[in-house]
Design an enzyme around this catalytic site. Sequence first.
Site, PDB file in Angstrom:
ATOM      1  N   LYS A  77       2.975  -3.977   6.206  1.00  0.00           N
ATOM      2  CA  LYS A  77       4.030  -2.986   5.728  1.00  0.00           C
ATOM      3  C   LYS A  77       5.215  -2.922   6.461  1.00  0.00           C
ATOM      4  O   LYS A  77       5.939  -2.372   5.630  1.00  0.00           O
ATOM      5  CB  LYS A  77       2.946  -1.638   5.991  1.00  0.00           C
ATOM      6  CG  LYS A  77       1.751  -1.527   5.234  1.00  0.00           C
ATOM      7  CD  LYS A  77       1.419  -0.167   4.883  1.00  0.00           C
ATOM      8  CE  LYS A  77       0.275  -0.132   4.115  1.00  0.00           C
ATOM      9  NZ  LYS A  77      -0.721   0.634   4.479  1.00  0.00           N
TER      10      LYS A  77
ATOM     11  N   LYS B  70      -6.276  -6.863  -2.135  1.00  0.00           N
ATOM     12  CA  LYS B  70      -7.052  -5.670  -2.363  1.00  0.00           C
ATOM     13  C   LYS B  70      -6.522  -4.611  -3.348  1.00  0.00           C
ATOM     14  O   LYS B  70      -5.178  -4.700  -3.618  1.00  0.00           O
ATOM     15  CB  LYS B  70      -7.404  -4.877  -1.318  1.00  0.00           C
ATOM     16  CG  LYS B  70      -6.200  -4.267  -0.555  1.00  0.00           C
ATOM     17  CD  LYS B  70      -6.547  -3.617   0.722  1.00  0.00           C
ATOM     18  CE  LYS B  70      -5.335  -2.771   1.358  1.00  0.00           C
ATOM     19  NZ  LYS B  70      -5.669  -2.139   2.566  1.00  0.00           N
TER      20      LYS B  70
ATOM     21  N   LYS C  95      -3.107   1.657  -3.532  1.00  0.00           N
ATOM     22  CA  LYS C  95      -2.134   2.448  -4.317  1.00  0.00           C
ATOM     23  C   LYS C  95      -0.664   2.249  -3.964  1.00  0.00           C
ATOM     24  O   LYS C  95       0.296   2.397  -4.674  1.00  0.00           O
ATOM     25  CB  LYS C  95      -2.315   3.802  -3.696  1.00  0.00           C
ATOM     26  CG  LYS C  95      -1.609   5.009  -4.306  1.00  0.00           C
ATOM     27  CD  LYS C  95      -2.225   5.465  -5.365  1.00  0.00           C
ATOM     28  CE  LYS C  95      -1.471   6.531  -6.205  1.00  0.00           C
ATOM     29  NZ  LYS C  95      -2.159   7.263  -7.213  1.00  0.00           N
TER      30      LYS C  95
HETATM   31  P1  TYM Z   1      -7.182   4.739   2.794  1.00  0.00           P
HETATM   32  O1  TYM Z   1      -6.858   5.807   2.513  1.00  0.00           O
HETATM   33  O2  TYM Z   1      -6.445   3.483   2.474  1.00  0.00           O
HETATM   34  O3  TYM Z   1      -8.620   4.359   2.132  1.00  0.00           O
HETATM   35  C1  TYM Z   1      -9.866   5.066   2.198  1.00  0.00           C
HETATM   36  C2  TYM Z   1     -10.985   4.410   2.030  1.00  0.00           C
HETATM   37  O4  TYM Z   1     -10.950   3.528   0.971  1.00  0.00           O
HETATM   38  C3  TYM Z   1     -11.337   2.176   1.437  1.00  0.00           C
HETATM   39  N1  TYM Z   1     -10.334   1.339   0.552  1.00  0.00           N
HETATM   40  C4  TYM Z   1     -11.240   0.163  -0.188  1.00  0.00           C
HETATM   41  N2  TYM Z   1     -12.407  -0.287  -0.115  1.00  0.00           N
HETATM   42  C5  TYM Z   1     -12.649  -1.160  -0.801  1.00  0.00           C
HETATM   43  N3  TYM Z   1     -11.666  -1.932  -1.579  1.00  0.00           N
HETATM   44  C6  TYM Z   1     -10.536  -1.442  -1.406  1.00  0.00           C
HETATM   45  N4  TYM Z   1      -9.448  -2.145  -2.394  1.00  0.00           N
HETATM   46  C7  TYM Z   1     -10.151  -0.340  -0.823  1.00  0.00           C
HETATM   47  N5  TYM Z   1      -8.879   0.259  -0.513  1.00  0.00           N
HETATM   48  C8  TYM Z   1      -9.286   1.318   0.436  1.00  0.00           C
HETATM   49  C9  TYM Z   1     -10.851   2.128   2.865  1.00  0.00           C
HETATM   50  O5  TYM Z   1     -11.559   1.132   3.567  1.00  0.00           O
HETATM   51  C10 TYM Z   1     -11.013   3.288   3.444  1.00  0.00           C
HETATM   52  O6  TYM Z   1     -12.667   3.738   3.877  1.00  0.00           O
HETATM   53  N6  TYM Z   1      -6.408   4.562   7.795  1.00  0.00           N
HETATM   54  C11 TYM Z   1      -7.387   4.932   6.731  1.00  0.00           C
HETATM   55  C12 TYM Z   1      -7.440   6.288   6.969  1.00  0.00           C
HETATM   56  C13 TYM Z   1      -8.120   7.031   7.923  1.00  0.00           C
HETATM   57  C14 TYM Z   1      -9.417   6.752   8.615  1.00  0.00           C
HETATM   58  C15 TYM Z   1      -9.426   7.532   9.662  1.00  0.00           C
HETATM   59  C16 TYM Z   1     -10.626   6.074   8.196  1.00  0.00           C
HETATM   60  C17 TYM Z   1      -7.364   7.770   8.716  1.00  0.00           C
HETATM   61  N7  TYM Z   1      -8.117   8.092   9.966  1.00  0.00           N
HETATM   62  C18 TYM Z   1     -10.262   7.845  10.577  1.00  0.00           C
HETATM   63  C19 TYM Z   1     -11.643   6.341   8.815  1.00  0.00           C
HETATM   64  C20 TYM Z   1     -11.528   7.158  10.186  1.00  0.00           C
HETATM   65  C21 TYM Z   1      -6.736   4.621   5.430  1.00  0.00           C
HETATM   66  O7  TYM Z   1      -5.728   4.208   5.250  1.00  0.00           O
HETATM   67  O8  TYM Z   1      -7.719   4.675   4.202  1.00  0.00           O
END
Ligand code: TYM
Length: 331
Positions: free
Chosen positions: A116, A200, A203
């Site tokens: 990023k 992957k 967004k």
């Molecule tokens: P985020 O918002 O990018 O994604 C949310 C959840 O969706 C899953 N995900 C995917 N799974 C499979 N294939 C994909 N292409 C894909 N894109 C997204 C992510 O693995 C996630 O489970 N850092 C985290 C958010 C977060 C978090 C936390 C998670 C903040 N605090 C505490 C767990 C515990 C994030 O950016 O997810």
Amino acid sequence: PTIYFTGIQPTGIPHLGNFFGSIEPWTELQNSVDKNILMMLSVVDQHAISLGPLPANELRQNTHQMTASLIACGVDPNRTLLFRQSDVPQIAQISWILGSLQTTSKLARLPQYKEKKERFKKGDIPVGLLTYPLLQAADVLTFKATTVPVGEDQSQHLNLLGGLAYAFNKTYETEIFPIPKQLTRESHARIRSLREPEKKMSKSSGGPRSRIEITDSRSTIIEKCQKAQSDNAGKVTYDKENRLAVSNLLDLYSAVTKTQTSEIDFSNWTTLDLKMNLAEAVDKRLAPIRQKFEELQNTGEVDKVLTENGEKAREIAEKNLEEIRRTIGFL
Ligand code: TYM
């Protein structure tokens, strides 16, 4: 006690990666685990400004849409403590405390940071991008969560989080924090982009045609599936090594229809058939979600859920924070 915790960034409407990697497994857990187990799902609006500020109304709307989407997908606010991260200021204080146990070099080595930061000129990288994983660790540790269901892309953050929980306990000779376990399902833990199947579905990159969002209309779904990357080999085969794009569409079909790829009889399908069957299956799956999302608009229910649950989450956080503050000498 077992406590499940996960977070999702308020990117507006979630895509099928979020859905299969996180939301669907969460609702399945929610509907199957013991009713006494605390389940917390956070819409992490503070993480959403880690790449820099957003217009206030846009962030507010994104949080609202994400919350409505989660409910539309089956997250039950009576069973899941669904809340907005910024409603719980204790998390940010714990994040600061965790920073004292972490080095900048370790944070700078994380793959997501390295990727990023390339979007910025050297010298223009926001601090929040580097400290992002500390805030994520604080999310989980504030509630002493034991189990963190996430998609595969979060493993790097989960490893760091485990290290921080361990380091805290060791430094202060305490056992305040359980070492949280990552829970990632074996199938569909990584949904790929429709346009660039090496990446992957996401967004923040790839453009709108690389992903299907859960409220996309039938015609949009058909269009995105038709324009998805494939190849000219005509007949469909499942061959990840040589035909990643086509295999990716089959994987998605398998996720949407809850069947194994080995159970799908695609022997007579052309790649166009595959795309049309996929579009049909996605539309069928998303239709009730779309409808529920519409029903939730202008009802006030989303705001009510966030207000009430924010308070509940704050109560738990305040209690745990007091113990942490005592432990480290703030109190
Ligand atoms: P985020 O918002 O990018 O994604 C949310 C959840 O969706 C899953 N995900 C995917 N799974 C499979 N294939 C994909 N292409 C894909 N894109 C997204 C992510 O693995 C996630 O489970 N850092 C985290 C958010 C977060 C978090 C936390 C998670 C903040 N605090 C505490 C767990 C515990 C994030 O950016 O997810």
